[in-house]
Design an enzyme around this catalytic site. Structure first.
Site, mmCIF file in Angstrom:
data_model
loop_
_atom_site.group_PDB
_atom_site.id
_atom_site.type_symbol
_atom_site.label_atom_id
_atom_site.label_comp_id
_atom_site.label_asym_id
_atom_site.label_seq_id
_atom_site.Cartn_x
_atom_site.Cartn_y
_atom_site.Cartn_z
ATOM 1 N N LYS A 105 -14.804 72.227 -17.198
ATOM 2 C CA LYS A 105 -15.808 73.292 -17.243
ATOM 3 C C LYS A 105 -15.145 74.594 -17.690
ATOM 4 C CE LYS A 105 -19.430 75.243 -14.232
ATOM 5 N NZ LYS A 105 -19.976 75.266 -12.850
ATOM 6 N N SER A 130 -24.921 74.586 -12.667
ATOM 7 C CA SER A 130 -24.385 75.207 -13.847
ATOM 8 C C SER A 130 -23.351 74.365 -14.596
ATOM 9 C CB SER A 130 -23.727 76.530 -13.456
ATOM 10 O OG SER A 130 -22.588 76.292 -12.660
ATOM 11 N N SER A 151 -23.870 73.445 -8.118
ATOM 12 C CA SER A 151 -23.583 73.369 -9.555
ATOM 13 C C SER A 151 -22.817 72.141 -10.020
ATOM 14 C CB SER A 151 -22.827 74.616 -10.008
ATOM 15 O OG SER A 151 -23.713 75.702 -10.120
#
Lengths: 469, 91
Positions: free
Chosen positions: A79, A154, A178
């Protein structure tokens, strides 16, 4: 054989048996990324050169008949909020569009040592603030199951990359859901560990008392493999924790297992078919001999409001560092103040600004007691609810998300509707508990996730229970 | 909520159009978080961390940065002068 579709375990065995090379595996993943990135947009940066040079080293070791570790030669997606030295790290924000990470996050250091192959940095909601991936300053990620739908957020790119086999596994981060919520919406496994068990050093901060890095994988077994490598106390993160029971993890017998089902998680707002599938999955554990007990977490309905005070309060403090002076976007003006105002206006997207305003408001003079202090007290009550439940049961089972993946644009104009996406996940962060989301069914081709919540430090236990499904 | 005041505290520039947009949104968000006023919690201790760790300290010694480390950090700085970070006058 399509190598990119393998799990960590399968890829490791293949490398060990010389069925294929680390280069072959890495190229298969890179080819998949390149063919898909225009449509799915899971990656912001593809680190092909780095990946291939890492893979060559692993192949040399294999040729020299050296033993390789479980993650050695296996491609991972990271990420874009976790620092890899020398690689751009944007946090999905214009304010860090050209930021080159000057050091490795602790988890990256650990993965490097384990011989991991970094194939790229994945898309995300700006500064991890969002539940759909649509808040990325660089355009949304699409759900591989249906390109008109969001992958959740997210950790949108990481979850999409794992489900679309554009990596073997990925790292995400979870502040209010997330990792778990996008894992649920993409039909993969997502693990948010007990707060403190994985170092946050090198993770761009969102809300520091809630943030945790964790794996997104194809199987619970793979999640365990990654967790074992990245966990541990770290001198660079003073909130990280040493393991309590060193390696003494007992084998779980489903017949002795008491599963709590919190009644507050099956109320209005849930898609009835999600409820049906999750309840059916829980009943499968019952058929295997587990005892199902209804429990109550009475403060559940306040968790999201509590979260939307504590999280922005911490976030607005963390985001104060983006001032255009030390790094990142910098817009020059006549004086210092004007420079700050313009830099932050151009650099931050809407949701980030919303949270900065909300956080500043709840911490401001005259409102601190009514909002921030009150929320901290409610946080205590939420934690106590869990403590009480875990006196009676071993784990809790709930849906991960009340709905399946929604359409792009469906909730972007209604912040509160978007916030409700995290209704089943935020309590876990407030209480610092571990939770895993595993796929348990589909509605019209869209995945549904089961969330297994454990008591503090019961990370290994919930993974084991997930493996038994 | 006085958006102008809060934005100033947060050093956040906003255009008139953006101010209007946020002014419209915030009552709904505040109504949502105001739910907490329904709970009585006067005698409850606040939670600001969940690890139970307290007073984690280290030796009060800086870590000496190597030249390449310093260079990497300086390269990220928008404006430097003689290897110092340059800022506008504060006073």
């Amino acid at each position: 054989m399509e190598l990119n579709k393998l799990t960590i375990k399968q890829a490791h065995n293949g490398l060990k048996n010389k069925d294929f090379s680390a280069i072959g595996l890495t190229e298969s993943v890179l080819n998949k990324i390149k063919s898909q990135n225009n449509s799915i947009h899971a990656y912001l940066t593809i680190t092909e050169e780095l990946a291939l040079s890492q893979a060559r080293k692993v192949d040399k070791k294999i040729q020299n008949k050296e033993k390789i570790g479980i993650l050695e030669g296996i491609p991972v997606a990271v990420k874009d909020v976790i620092l890899i030295e020398g690689i751009k790290c944007t946090a999905g924000s214009k304010i860090l569009e050209n930021y080159i990470a000057p050091y490795d996050a602790t988890v990256i250091k650990k993965l490097r040592k384990a011989g991991a192959i970094f194939v790229g940095k994945t898309n995300l909601d700006e500064f991890t603030m969002g539940a759909s991936g649509e808040n990325s300053a660089f355009g949304p990620t699409k759900n591989p199951h249906d390109l008109e739908r969001v992958p959740g957020g997210s950790s949108s790119g990481s979850a999409a990359a794992v489900t679309d086999n554009q990596c073997i596994y990925a790292l995400g981060s979870d502040t209010g859901g997330s990792i778990r919520q996008p894992a649920s919406m993409c039909g993969v496994v997502g693990l948010k560990t007990t707060y403190g068990r994985v170092s946050r050093y090198g993770l761009i901060a969102h809300a520091s008392s809630l943030d945790q890095i964790g794996p997104i994988t194809k199987t619970p077994e793979d999640a365990r493999i990654v967790f074992d490598i990245i966990k541990g106390k770290d001198e660079f993160d003073s909130t990280s924790l040493a393991e309590k029971r060193d390696g003494q993890i007992q084998e779980i017998d489903i017949k002795n297992l008491k599963i709590g089902v919190p009644k507050e998680y099956f109320v209005e707002g849930i898609n009835p078919r999600v409820e049906e599938i999750v309840k059916k999955t829980i009943s499968n554990y019952e058929k295997a001999g587990a005892k199902i007990i209804e429990v109550s977490l009475p403060h559940t309905e306040y968790a999201l409001a509590c979260y939307y005070i504590i999280m922005p309060a911490e976030a607005c403090s963390n985001l104060a560092r983006y001032d255009g002076i030390k790094y990142g976007l910098s817009i020059d003006d006549d004086n210092l103040l004007e420079g700050y105002l313009k830099t932050r206006r151009q650099g931050f997207g809407d949701e980030v600004r919303r949270r900065i305003i909300l956080g500043t408001y709840v911490l401001s003079a005259g409102y601190y007691d009514a909002y921030y202090l009150k929320a901290q007290k409610v946080r205590t009550l939420i934690k106590k609810d869990f403590d009480k439940a875990f006196e009676k049961v071993d784990v809790l089972m709930t849906p991960t998300s009340p709905v399946t993946a929604f359409k792009l644009g469906e909730k972007t104009n209604d912040p509160v509707a978007m916030y409700l996406s995290d209704i089943y996940t935020v309590s876990v962060n407030l209480a610092g508990l571990p939770a895993i989301s595993i796929p348990c069914g589909e509605i019209n081709g869209l995945p549904v996730g089961l969330q297994i919540i454990g008591n503090q430090f019961a990370d290994e236990k919930i993974i084991q229970i997930a493996q038994k499904l | 909520m006085n958006i102008n005041h809060i934005a100033k505290l947060a050093r956040l520039g906003l255009s008139e159009k953006e101010k209007k947009k946020f002014e419209k949104e915030f009552p709904k968000i505040l109504e949502f978080v105001d739910k907490l006023s329904k709970i009585k919690a006067d005698k409850i201790d606040p939670t600001n961390q969940v690890t139970g760790l307290e007073n984690i300290v280290r030796k009060d010694k800086s870590r000496v940065k190597s030249q390449p480390e310093t260079e990497k950090l300086l390269k990220l700085v928008p404006k430097t002068k003689n290897r110092y970070v340059q800022v506008k006058a504060i006073l």
